[in-house]
Design a protein around this motif. Structure first.
Motif, PDB file in Angstrom:
ATOM      1  N   UNK A 131     -10.271 -31.457 -46.129  1.00  0.00           N
ATOM      2  CA  UNK A 131      -9.335 -31.660 -45.016  1.00  0.00           C
ATOM      3  C   UNK A 131      -7.932 -31.416 -45.580  1.00  0.00           C
ATOM      4  N   UNK A 132      -7.425 -30.188 -45.477  1.00  0.00           N
ATOM      5  CA  UNK A 132      -6.276 -29.757 -46.268  1.00  0.00           C
ATOM      6  C   UNK A 132      -4.971 -30.462 -45.917  1.00  0.00           C
ATOM      7  N   UNK A 133      -4.705 -30.652 -44.639  1.00  0.00           N
ATOM      8  CA  UNK A 133      -3.474 -31.260 -44.128  1.00  0.00           C
ATOM      9  C   UNK A 133      -2.262 -30.349 -44.259  1.00  0.00           C
ATOM     10  N   UNK A 139       4.325 -26.835 -50.649  1.00  0.00           N
ATOM     11  CA  UNK A 139       5.059 -28.043 -50.250  1.00  0.00           C
ATOM     12  C   UNK A 139       5.707 -28.707 -51.458  1.00  0.00           C
ATOM     13  N   UNK A 140       4.994 -28.726 -52.579  1.00  0.00           N
ATOM     14  CA  UNK A 140       5.516 -29.369 -53.788  1.00  0.00           C
ATOM     15  C   UNK A 140       6.692 -28.591 -54.352  1.00  0.00           C
ATOM     16  N   UNK A 144      10.998 -29.680 -54.498  1.00  0.00           N
ATOM     17  CA  UNK A 144      11.621 -29.630 -55.809  1.00  0.00           C
ATOM     18  C   UNK A 144      10.884 -30.316 -56.936  1.00  0.00           C
ATOM     19  N   UNK A 145       9.599 -30.649 -56.728  1.00  0.00           N
ATOM     20  CA  UNK A 145       8.849 -31.348 -57.772  1.00  0.00           C
ATOM     21  C   UNK A 145       8.286 -30.394 -58.819  1.00  0.00           C
ATOM     22  N   UNK A 146       7.996 -29.157 -58.419  1.00  0.00           N
ATOM     23  CA  UNK A 146       7.538 -28.136 -59.353  1.00  0.00           C
ATOM     24  C   UNK A 146       8.214 -26.819 -58.998  1.00  0.00           C
ATOM     25  N   UNK A 147       8.097 -25.843 -59.894  1.00  0.00           N
ATOM     26  CA  UNK A 147       8.690 -24.534 -59.649  1.00  0.00           C
ATOM     27  C   UNK A 147       7.607 -23.512 -59.326  1.00  0.00           C
ATOM     28  N   UNK A 148       7.963 -22.588 -58.451  1.00  0.00           N
ATOM     29  CA  UNK A 148       7.047 -21.506 -58.086  1.00  0.00           C
ATOM     30  C   UNK A 148       6.699 -20.681 -59.327  1.00  0.00           C
ATOM     31  N   UNK A 149       5.401 -20.501 -59.578  1.00  0.00           N
ATOM     32  CA  UNK A 149       4.976 -19.734 -60.737  1.00  0.00           C
ATOM     33  C   UNK A 149       4.797 -20.544 -61.998  1.00  0.00           C
ATOM     34  N   UNK A 298      12.361 -23.455 -40.965  1.00  0.00           N
ATOM     35  CA  UNK A 298      11.404 -22.360 -40.879  1.00  0.00           C
ATOM     36  C   UNK A 298      10.879 -21.979 -42.258  1.00  0.00           C
ATOM     37  N   UNK A 299       9.616 -21.593 -42.304  1.00  0.00           N
ATOM     38  CA  UNK A 299       8.979 -21.199 -43.548  1.00  0.00           C
ATOM     39  C   UNK A 299       7.477 -21.359 -43.421  1.00  0.00           C
ATOM     40  N   UNK A 300       6.760 -20.952 -44.446  1.00  0.00           N
ATOM     41  CA  UNK A 300       5.297 -20.994 -44.381  1.00  0.00           C
ATOM     42  C   UNK A 300       4.767 -22.409 -44.188  1.00  0.00           C
ATOM     43  N   UNK A 301       5.340 -23.388 -44.893  1.00  0.00           N
ATOM     44  CA  UNK A 301       4.821 -24.755 -44.790  1.00  0.00           C
ATOM     45  C   UNK A 301       4.987 -25.319 -43.382  1.00  0.00           C
ATOM     46  N   UNK A 302       6.068 -24.959 -42.704  1.00  0.00           N
ATOM     47  CA  UNK A 302       6.269 -25.404 -41.322  1.00  0.00           C
ATOM     48  C   UNK A 302       5.371 -24.646 -40.356  1.00  0.00           C
ATOM     49  N   UNK A 303       5.164 -23.353 -40.624  1.00  0.00           N
ATOM     50  CA  UNK A 303       4.364 -22.523 -39.733  1.00  0.00           C
ATOM     51  C   UNK A 303       2.916 -22.997 -39.647  1.00  0.00           C
ATOM     52  N   UNK A 304       2.361 -23.470 -40.759  1.00  0.00           N
ATOM     53  CA  UNK A 304       0.953 -23.900 -40.760  1.00  0.00           C
ATOM     54  C   UNK A 304       0.796 -25.383 -40.458  1.00  0.00           C
TER      55      UNK A 304
END
Length: 398
Positions: A131-133, A139-140, A144-149, A298-304
């Motif tokens: 159940x992904x939510x 989101x992380x 600002x808790x982790x960096x992309x990549x 706006x962004x992917x996390x909001x879109x889903x």
């Protein structure tokens, strides 16, 4: 039927989990006599929180007859320590093995619960639901808790793909979310189920609201992606015109942040209030509210995503003010004109004319407040769909 529900978070500290976990249990048990073992985690500082204590006691009184509650200590820090997660998980797994032996399905909420479910499923050959939510890696990064990549980001993406591949069913919360999975993962459409984020429609509750003042509502944190600044700026534009005929109630634990932000935008202290409200008391807040804010960056996390407050607002006759690019709102607002007002873009100086027309209509007594019923946002309907998913996983006749 018995379900082991794993939430690697505290189910009793927030209204969101009360609304989406405990309420789900109540409906499915009432209709189909399903019982549950619930695993919830608890940080030391949370155990002394009066809101947690109140919510937990109230929940136990409501569902104690068919839900066995198991709480485990949690030491994951703000830096998202992998080692802490492994240590915590080992303690939970050791006890959960005995619980999982006696259940039919393991239902895991989000990624932490998903990894625990995957291990239990591998050992005991039990089916599990992921159940992904939301999409936790992105989101992380967003908060600002982790960096992309980074290593932690790549580790989360690896776990995400593993869970999606191994789960018997993957639950999303919006059609956009389901489409994202189909476009980015090797998953069959019939393995995906959109649970939305439903609420309880209570036909016994009167929706007679005051017409001498318009109560606005903001429910949520002061995270930047919730757009609290744009919300306060928009409300302040209305306050300058309507003065004491409008009032903003903020339901949030971030009281100090909101007080500082209100000062920055010049919002008078007597035009708003801030409070933490127990889940069981939120229905009284909704009774009084006329207009609810539901903005997202706006962004992917909001879109889903699918904000929990959306269903709670429309079921309480609240006019929802939001923006495009959030969940399935573009379609929902198009197909359900009574939902509210949707902005194309957010800014520090948004056009208030359409919103003013609705405020004027309320003050003139011209609004007939009614719950807007959309089946996929009603637990009475969606509990049946969740149960069908359980039966489908077990290969039973529907």
């Amino acid at each position: 039927m018995k379900i082991l529900y794993i939430a690697y978070e505290n189910v009793f500290s927030t209204g969101i989990l009360q609304a989406q976990v405990i309420t789900q249990f109540e409906f499915i048990n009432r209709k189909y006599n399903v019982s549950y073992d619930l695993i919830s985690t608890l940080k030391v500082e949370e155990s002394k929180d009066p809101l947690y204590i109140k919510n937990r006691n109230e929940t136990f009184d409501r569902v104690g007859a068919f839900v066995n509650i198991h709480e485990f200590s949690k030491t994951v820090s703000k830096t998202q320590s992998v080692i802490s997660f492994i240590i915590d998980s080992f303690k939970i797994l050791r006890s959960s093995l005995y619980l999982a032996k006696e259940v039919d399905i393991i239902h895991a909420r989000s990624y932490g619960g998903g990894m625990l479910a995957y291990v239990l499923s591998s050992i005991l050959r039990k089916p599990f639901i992921f159940d992904m939510r939301g999409i936790l890696p992105e989101e992380t990064v967003q908060v600002g808790k982790i960096k992309n990549g980074s290593f932690k980001y790549k580790l989360l993406k690896f776990c995400e793909r593993l869970l999606i591949n191994k789960a018997s069913s993957v639950f999303t919360v919006s059609n956009n979310f389901s489409s994202y999975l189909l476009s980015n993962f090797s998953i069959e459409k019939n393995k995906i189920f959109n649970i939305s984020n439903p609420t309880v429609y209570d036909n016994s509750v009167s929706l007679n609201k005051r017409t001498d003042i318009v109560n606005f509502l903001y429910s949520g944190s002061c995270q930047e992606w919730h757009c609290p600044k744009e919300t306060l700026l928009l409300f302040n534009q209305l306050r300058k015109k309507y003065r004491d005929k409008v009032f903003l109630r903020i339901c949030s634990a971030d009281d100090e942040k909101f007080i500082k932000l209100a000062d920055e935008v010049g919002l008078p202290k007597d035009s708003f209030s801030i409070s933490r409200v127990p889940f069981i008391e939120m229905k009284d807040v909704y009774k009084e509210a006329h207009i609810g804010f539901c903005f997202r960056r706006k962004g992917l996390t909001s879109l889903v995503s699918c904000p929990v407050k959306f269903a709670e607002y429309i079921s309480s006759g609240i006019y929802v003010v939001s923006n495009k690019g959030v969940s399935d709102f573009d379609v929902l607002y198009r197909d359900n004109p009574g939902v509210g007002l949707i902005y194309d873009e957010l800014s520090d100086n948004m056009d208030t004319r359409d919103l003013e027309l609705y405020v004027d209509k309320i003050l003139s007594g011209g609004v007939d407040f009614k719950a807007l019923h959309i089946p996929e946002f009603d637990w009475d309907y969606m509990s049946e769909q969740v149960y069908k998913q359980y039966k489908k996983i077990l290969g039973a006749d529907l």
